[in-house]
Write a protein that holds these residues in place. Sequence first.
Motif, mmCIF file in Angstrom:
data_model
loop_
_atom_site.group_PDB
_atom_site.id
_atom_site.type_symbol
_atom_site.label_atom_id
_atom_site.label_comp_id
_atom_site.label_asym_id
_atom_site.label_seq_id
_atom_site.Cartn_x
_atom_site.Cartn_y
_atom_site.Cartn_z
ATOM 1 N N PRO A 41 0.804 -1.228 0.000
ATOM 2 C CA PRO A 41 0.000 0.000 0.000
ATOM 3 C C PRO A 41 0.837 1.279 0.000
ATOM 4 O O PRO A 41 0.321 2.338 -0.338
ATOM 5 C CB PRO A 41 -0.825 -0.101 1.276
ATOM 6 C CG PRO A 41 -0.113 -1.064 2.133
ATOM 7 C CD PRO A 41 0.627 -1.989 1.219
ATOM 8 N N ILE A 42 2.118 1.189 0.334
ATOM 9 C CA ILE A 42 2.994 2.357 0.320
ATOM 10 C C ILE A 42 4.298 1.943 -0.349
ATOM 11 O O ILE A 42 4.928 0.968 0.054
ATOM 12 C CB ILE A 42 3.261 2.859 1.748
ATOM 13 C CG1 ILE A 42 1.951 3.258 2.398
ATOM 14 C CG2 ILE A 42 4.251 4.012 1.748
ATOM 15 C CD1 ILE A 42 2.046 3.502 3.864
ATOM 16 N N PHE A 43 4.709 2.689 -1.373
ATOM 17 C CA PHE A 43 5.962 2.387 -2.058
ATOM 18 C C PHE A 43 6.554 3.663 -2.630
ATOM 19 O O PHE A 43 5.912 4.714 -2.628
ATOM 20 C CB PHE A 43 5.775 1.316 -3.142
ATOM 21 C CG PHE A 43 4.724 1.626 -4.158
ATOM 22 C CD1 PHE A 43 5.032 2.345 -5.295
ATOM 23 C CD2 PHE A 43 3.417 1.191 -3.979
ATOM 24 C CE1 PHE A 43 4.062 2.624 -6.244
ATOM 25 C CE2 PHE A 43 2.446 1.457 -4.921
ATOM 26 C CZ PHE A 43 2.763 2.183 -6.055
ATOM 27 N N LEU A 56 -5.272 3.201 -1.453
ATOM 28 C CA LEU A 56 -6.298 2.268 -1.002
ATOM 29 C C LEU A 56 -7.082 1.831 -2.225
ATOM 30 O O LEU A 56 -7.265 2.612 -3.157
ATOM 31 C CB LEU A 56 -7.274 2.941 -0.024
ATOM 32 C CG LEU A 56 -6.741 3.400 1.319
ATOM 33 C CD1 LEU A 56 -7.845 4.128 2.060
ATOM 34 C CD2 LEU A 56 -6.253 2.230 2.127
ATOM 35 N N LYS A 57 -7.545 0.602 -2.219
ATOM 36 C CA LYS A 57 -8.413 0.129 -3.294
ATOM 37 C C LYS A 57 -9.787 -0.111 -2.694
ATOM 38 O O LYS A 57 -9.966 -0.959 -1.844
ATOM 39 C CB LYS A 57 -7.874 -1.149 -3.919
ATOM 40 C CG LYS A 57 -8.677 -1.588 -5.115
ATOM 41 C CD LYS A 57 -8.046 -2.776 -5.802
ATOM 42 C CE LYS A 57 -8.886 -3.168 -7.000
ATOM 43 N NZ LYS A 57 -8.362 -4.350 -7.655
ATOM 44 N N ALA A 67 0.636 6.120 8.296
ATOM 45 C CA ALA A 67 -0.678 5.950 8.928
ATOM 46 C C ALA A 67 -1.548 7.175 8.683
ATOM 47 O O ALA A 67 -2.753 7.055 8.450
ATOM 48 C CB ALA A 67 -0.522 5.707 10.421
ATOM 49 N N TYR A 68 -0.945 8.358 8.712
ATOM 50 C CA TYR A 68 -1.693 9.589 8.446
ATOM 51 C C TYR A 68 -2.263 9.591 7.031
ATOM 52 O O TYR A 68 -3.436 9.906 6.822
ATOM 53 C CB TYR A 68 -0.782 10.797 8.663
ATOM 54 C CG TYR A 68 -1.337 12.077 8.104
ATOM 55 C CD1 TYR A 68 -2.396 12.723 8.720
ATOM 56 C CD2 TYR A 68 -0.816 12.634 6.946
ATOM 57 C CE1 TYR A 68 -2.912 13.898 8.203
ATOM 58 C CE2 TYR A 68 -1.318 13.793 6.419
ATOM 59 C CZ TYR A 68 -2.368 14.427 7.053
ATOM 60 O OH TYR A 68 -2.884 15.578 6.530
ATOM 61 N N VAL A 69 -1.436 9.246 6.066
ATOM 62 C CA VAL A 69 -1.875 9.273 4.664
ATOM 63 C C VAL A 69 -2.977 8.248 4.418
ATOM 64 O O VAL A 69 -3.988 8.553 3.788
ATOM 65 C CB VAL A 69 -0.681 9.043 3.711
ATOM 66 C CG1 VAL A 69 -1.155 8.994 2.278
ATOM 67 C CG2 VAL A 69 0.351 10.115 3.892
ATOM 68 N N LEU A 70 -2.806 7.034 4.918
ATOM 69 C CA LEU A 70 -3.822 5.999 4.708
ATOM 70 C C LEU A 70 -5.123 6.354 5.422
ATOM 71 O O LEU A 70 -6.216 6.116 4.889
ATOM 72 C CB LEU A 70 -3.298 4.641 5.157
ATOM 73 C CG LEU A 70 -2.162 4.077 4.312
ATOM 74 C CD1 LEU A 70 -1.664 2.769 4.899
ATOM 75 C CD2 LEU A 70 -2.582 3.902 2.873
#
Length: 96
Positions: free
Chosen positions: A45-47, A57-58, A75-78
Amino acid sequence: MISQIFFLSTRGDTIINRDFRSDLIKNTPELFYRKVKLSKGDAEPIFNIEGINYAYLKKSSIYVVATTRFNISPAYVLELLNRITIVIKDFCGSIN
């Protein structure tokens, strides 16, 4: 600080694209889609690609993606992306 937020379909078509800082190249959705489709199974999910951090996110066959050059909390971005999808779902009914 988030540079871009965009929504992509499962075919790679850009549905919504918002560039907040104009500090990234314009083909970031294409780079993201190529990385996700070429990964075996589900992509992480993060790269990072070429110094650009991607978090996504899907939800219901739509990719919700945020990009940045800065090192910010994953965690903030997600959580931000999740809240955006909740608001859109509450406003529009469903995301598809």
